[in-house]
Design a protein around this motif. Structure first.
Motif, PDB file in Angstrom:
ATOM      1  N   THR A 304       0.825  -1.209   0.000  1.00  0.00           N
ATOM      2  CA  THR A 304       0.000   0.000   0.000  1.00  0.00           C
ATOM      3  C   THR A 304       0.865   1.267   0.000  1.00  0.00           C
ATOM      4  N   LYS A 305       2.024   1.238   0.657  1.00  0.00           N
ATOM      5  CA  LYS A 305       2.904   2.413   0.636  1.00  0.00           C
ATOM      6  C   LYS A 305       3.522   2.613  -0.747  1.00  0.00           C
ATOM      7  N   ILE A 306       3.914   1.522  -1.384  1.00  0.00           N
ATOM      8  CA  ILE A 306       4.440   1.642  -2.746  1.00  0.00           C
ATOM      9  C   ILE A 306       3.365   2.182  -3.672  1.00  0.00           C
ATOM     10  N   ALA A 307       2.131   1.718  -3.469  1.00  0.00           N
ATOM     11  CA  ALA A 307       1.018   2.232  -4.277  1.00  0.00           C
ATOM     12  C   ALA A 307       0.796   3.722  -4.013  1.00  0.00           C
ATOM     13  N   THR A 308       0.968   4.142  -2.757  1.00  0.00           N
ATOM     14  CA  THR A 308       0.832   5.559  -2.419  1.00  0.00           C
ATOM     15  C   THR A 308       1.868   6.390  -3.158  1.00  0.00           C
ATOM     16  N   GLY A 309       3.123   5.954  -3.099  1.00  0.00           N
ATOM     17  CA  GLY A 309       4.183   6.683  -3.783  1.00  0.00           C
ATOM     18  C   GLY A 309       3.980   6.714  -5.285  1.00  0.00           C
ATOM     19  N   TRP A 310       3.543   5.599  -5.838  1.00  0.00           N
ATOM     20  CA  TRP A 310       3.266   5.537  -7.279  1.00  0.00           C
ATOM     21  C   TRP A 310       2.196   6.562  -7.663  1.00  0.00           C
ATOM     22  N   TYR A 311       1.104   6.580  -6.896  1.00  0.00           N
ATOM     23  CA  TYR A 311       0.008   7.509  -7.182  1.00  0.00           C
ATOM     24  C   TYR A 311       0.477   8.963  -7.072  1.00  0.00           C
ATOM     25  N   ALA A 312       1.198   9.277  -5.996  1.00  0.00           N
ATOM     26  CA  ALA A 312       1.653  10.653  -5.782  1.00  0.00           C
ATOM     27  C   ALA A 312       2.616  11.096  -6.879  1.00  0.00           C
ATOM     28  N   ALA A 313       3.536  10.206  -7.273  1.00  0.00           N
ATOM     29  CA  ALA A 313       4.503  10.554  -8.317  1.00  0.00           C
ATOM     30  C   ALA A 313       3.826  10.677  -9.675  1.00  0.00           C
ATOM     31  N   ARG A 314       2.814   9.864  -9.925  1.00  0.00           N
ATOM     32  CA  ARG A 314       2.081   9.985 -11.185  1.00  0.00           C
ATOM     33  C   ARG A 314       1.351  11.319 -11.251  1.00  0.00           C
ATOM     34  N   ARG A 315       0.753  11.733 -10.136  1.00  0.00           N
ATOM     35  CA  ARG A 315       0.100  13.047 -10.095  1.00  0.00           C
ATOM     36  C   ARG A 315       1.094  14.175 -10.346  1.00  0.00           C
ATOM     37  N   ALA A 316       2.359  13.956  -9.925  1.00  0.00           N
ATOM     38  CA  ALA A 316       3.389  14.976 -10.119  1.00  0.00           C
ATOM     39  C   ALA A 316       3.976  14.937 -11.525  1.00  0.00           C
ATOM     40  N   GLY A 317       3.530  14.005 -12.360  1.00  0.00           N
ATOM     41  CA  GLY A 317       3.990  13.940 -13.738  1.00  0.00           C
ATOM     42  C   GLY A 317       5.285  13.182 -13.940  1.00  0.00           C
ATOM     43  N   LEU A 318       5.713  12.373 -12.963  1.00  0.00           N
ATOM     44  CA  LEU A 318       6.953  11.613 -13.103  1.00  0.00           C
ATOM     45  C   LEU A 318       6.706  10.346 -13.913  1.00  0.00           C
ATOM     46  N   GLY A 319       7.774   9.855 -14.507  1.00  0.00           N
ATOM     47  CA  GLY A 319       7.704   8.611 -15.257  1.00  0.00           C
ATOM     48  C   GLY A 319       7.706   7.406 -14.347  1.00  0.00           C
ATOM     49  N   ALA A 320       7.713   6.215 -14.967  1.00  0.00           N
ATOM     50  CA  ALA A 320       7.618   4.974 -14.194  1.00  0.00           C
ATOM     51  C   ALA A 320       8.758   4.830 -13.197  1.00  0.00           C
ATOM     52  N   ALA A 321       9.992   5.180 -13.594  1.00  0.00           N
ATOM     53  CA  ALA A 321      11.133   5.032 -12.693  1.00  0.00           C
ATOM     54  C   ALA A 321      10.960   5.890 -11.444  1.00  0.00           C
ATOM     55  N   GLY A 322      10.538   7.149 -11.623  1.00  0.00           N
ATOM     56  CA  GLY A 322      10.323   8.027 -10.480  1.00  0.00           C
ATOM     57  C   GLY A 322       9.189   7.557  -9.594  1.00  0.00           C
ATOM     58  N   ARG A 323       8.155   6.972 -10.196  1.00  0.00           N
ATOM     59  CA  ARG A 323       7.033   6.469  -9.399  1.00  0.00           C
ATOM     60  C   ARG A 323       7.477   5.318  -8.496  1.00  0.00           C
ATOM     61  N   TRP A 324       8.262   4.394  -9.057  1.00  0.00           N
ATOM     62  CA  TRP A 324       8.742   3.274  -8.251  1.00  0.00           C
ATOM     63  C   TRP A 324       9.705   3.744  -7.167  1.00  0.00           C
ATOM     64  N   ARG A 325      10.552   4.738  -7.486  1.00  0.00           N
ATOM     65  CA  ARG A 325      11.481   5.245  -6.466  1.00  0.00           C
ATOM     66  C   ARG A 325      10.722   5.908  -5.316  1.00  0.00           C
ATOM     67  N   ALA A 326       9.700   6.678  -5.640  1.00  0.00           N
ATOM     68  CA  ALA A 326       8.900   7.322  -4.600  1.00  0.00           C
ATOM     69  C   ALA A 326       8.200   6.285  -3.728  1.00  0.00           C
ATOM     70  N   GLY A 327       7.623   5.270  -4.347  1.00  0.00           N
ATOM     71  CA  GLY A 327       6.933   4.238  -3.582  1.00  0.00           C
ATOM     72  C   GLY A 327       7.871   3.455  -2.681  1.00  0.00           C
ATOM     73  N   GLY A 328       9.013   3.048  -3.223  1.00  0.00           N
ATOM     74  CA  GLY A 328       9.961   2.283  -2.418  1.00  0.00           C
ATOM     75  C   GLY A 328      10.524   3.074  -1.254  1.00  0.00           C
ATOM     76  N   ALA A 329      10.705   4.369  -1.435  1.00  0.00           N
ATOM     77  CA  ALA A 329      11.283   5.198  -0.374  1.00  0.00           C
ATOM     78  C   ALA A 329      10.349   5.354   0.815  1.00  0.00           C
ATOM     79  N   LEU A 330       9.038   5.219   0.604  1.00  0.00           N
ATOM     80  CA  LEU A 330       8.065   5.499   1.669  1.00  0.00           C
ATOM     81  C   LEU A 330       7.792   4.323   2.587  1.00  0.00           C
ATOM     82  N   VAL A 331       8.363   3.161   2.346  1.00  0.00           N
ATOM     83  CA  VAL A 331       7.964   1.941   3.050  1.00  0.00           C
ATOM     84  C   VAL A 331       8.310   1.967   4.537  1.00  0.00           C
ATOM     85  N   ALA A 332       9.453   2.514   4.911  1.00  0.00           N
ATOM     86  CA  ALA A 332       9.927   2.413   6.295  1.00  0.00           C
ATOM     87  C   ALA A 332       8.980   3.101   7.278  1.00  0.00           C
TER      88      ALA A 332
END
Length: 403
Positions: A304-332
């Motif tokens: 769910t945190k990775i999904a959150t980061g993906w959604y937020a990064a997509r809203r910000a206009g980032l590509g797939a790589a940025g979406r995955w990086r945002a999602g992975g960073a939020l897990v802790a």
């Protein structure tokens, strides 16, 4: 004299161990945070060799570590950037709350632990660790990465939301009436709003007031101001981390550059102490009985945190790589989850071990997902012919802001 001698020996052993573990992590290309936590478990209550004389000092150092982590993270961004981030990411904050608080609440209800436990565990699973994530982003060289403002926007919304959540939880745990609980909530909201307004509207005045050509004086003034504001925020039931972060974004220009340079070594030292203290405060014997539910809950909320980061990064206009990086960073998860569990221990004692095991799993997993989520997703989604050719992840480092 004997106590002082033992204190110095224990502190020396802790700091030396941290240095050796940090060097080991650097040699193998691994984030040192999990090693710091395991060291804390080994020498905490129920560990191999409990440390007694230095426990209170380490606890204070841990609080300073979280404060400095958020201060230096705030120094990376201006007040206008923060305000823009809040305006841009509040829908993502709402999605974050729904996706990540709901699993904790449902888990508590399914285990028959009541409404108060549900509110408590919802907070534990909802809020990411600003301290751990700040350290991971720094270690990976991602402070200038396009996905970092997205991550920061989510963290800021979560931290500010704690100013509302913690008073509500405290009122529920204490059995306060509507009047007392409403008053505590009002004080928290007024405090956060005042500090935020001063940081955004009058940040230049604060910068001018603390500006100094003498590095020693600049260090003392910035550090003293930060700790004072953090202490006042904590007294008013607002997160000290929020106060420190807002001080960071209020400073700009050469003052921000100089403060960042001077405080970096202190941040690294006390941040390491924070992670050790988290391990020290956990009895390893409490972990095995709740490890199964904690692992299941961690697996669900990692997704769910990775999904959150993906959604937020997509809203910000980032590509797939940025979406995955945002999602992975939020897990802790980390400091706020521990605080929430600690508040509930007296009323809901069964929540404590579960929350501790859950946080330990995700503090260990968070640095790994921060580093490997994007490369793994790229490998899995690439055409078969290209999967062996993807270059290794390199976090980009851009110059910090100067005004």
């Amino acid at each position: 004299m004997r106590h002082t001698t033992t204190l110095l020996m224990e502190l020396g052993a802790i700091i030396l161990t941290l240095g050796l573990l940090g060097r080991l992590a650097g040699r193998i290309g691994f984030c040192p945070i999990p090693l710091y936590l395991l060291a804390g478990l080994a020498f905490g209550h129920g560990g191999i060799r409990p440390l007694s004389a230095s426990e209170s000092f380490v606890a204070t150092g841990a609080d300073i570590g979280v404060t400095l982590l958020l201060l230096l993270l705030g120094l990376e961004y201006s007040a206008s950037e923060l305000a823009a981030s809040l305006r841009a990411h509040y829908p993502s904050g709402a999605v974050d709350f729904v996706l990540n608080a709901l699993p904790g609440a449902l888990a508590a209800l399914l285990m028959g632990r009541g409404a108060v436990a549900a509110v408590t565990l919802a907070g534990v699973t909802w809020v990411s660790s600003s301290g751990v994530i700040a350290k991971v982003l720094t270690d990976l060289g991602r402070l200038g990465d396009p996905a970092t403002p997205v991550v920061l926007g989510i963290l800021v919304i979560e931290d500010l939301a704690m100013a509302v959540y913690l008073p509500v939880l405290t009122a529920l745990l204490a059995g306060l009436g509507l009047t007392e609980g409403g008053l505590a909530l009002l004080i928290s909201l007024v405090t956060v709003g005042t500090v935020f307004y001063v940081a955004v509207r009058h940040g230049r005045l604060i910068t001018r007031a603390v500006s100094c050509d003498n590095p020693e004086m600049l260090l003392l003034v910035v550090l003293g101001l930060t700790l004072s504001v953090a202490g006042v925020a904590e007294e008013l039931h607002v997160s000290a981390a929020v106060g420190a972060f807002l001080i960071g974004i209020a400073l700009s220009g050469e003052v921000a550059e100089g403060a960042h340079r001077l405080l970096c070594p202190l941040r690294d030292l006390f941040a390491a102490v924070f992670f050790v203290f988290f391990g020290l405060s956990t009895d390893p014997a409490d972990i095995p009985p709740v490890l199964g539910p904690a692992l299941l809950l961690a697996a669900v909320t990692t997704v769910t945190k990775i999904a959150t980061g993906w959604y937020a990064a997509r809203r910000a206009g980032l590509g797939a790589a940025g979406r995955w990086r945002a999602g992975g960073a939020l897990v802790a998860r980390g400091e706020f989850s521990v605080v929430i569990a600690g508040l509930a221990t007296g009323v809901e004692p069964r929540i404590g071990p579960l929350a501790t095991a859950y946080v330990l799993v995700l503090v260990l997993l968070g640095p790994l997902t921060g580093r490997w989520t994007e490369p793994l997703a790229r490998r899995l989604t690439a055409p078969p012919a290209d999967r062996g050719d993807a270059p290794p992840l390199r976090g980009g480092v851009l110059k910090r802001r100067t005004g």
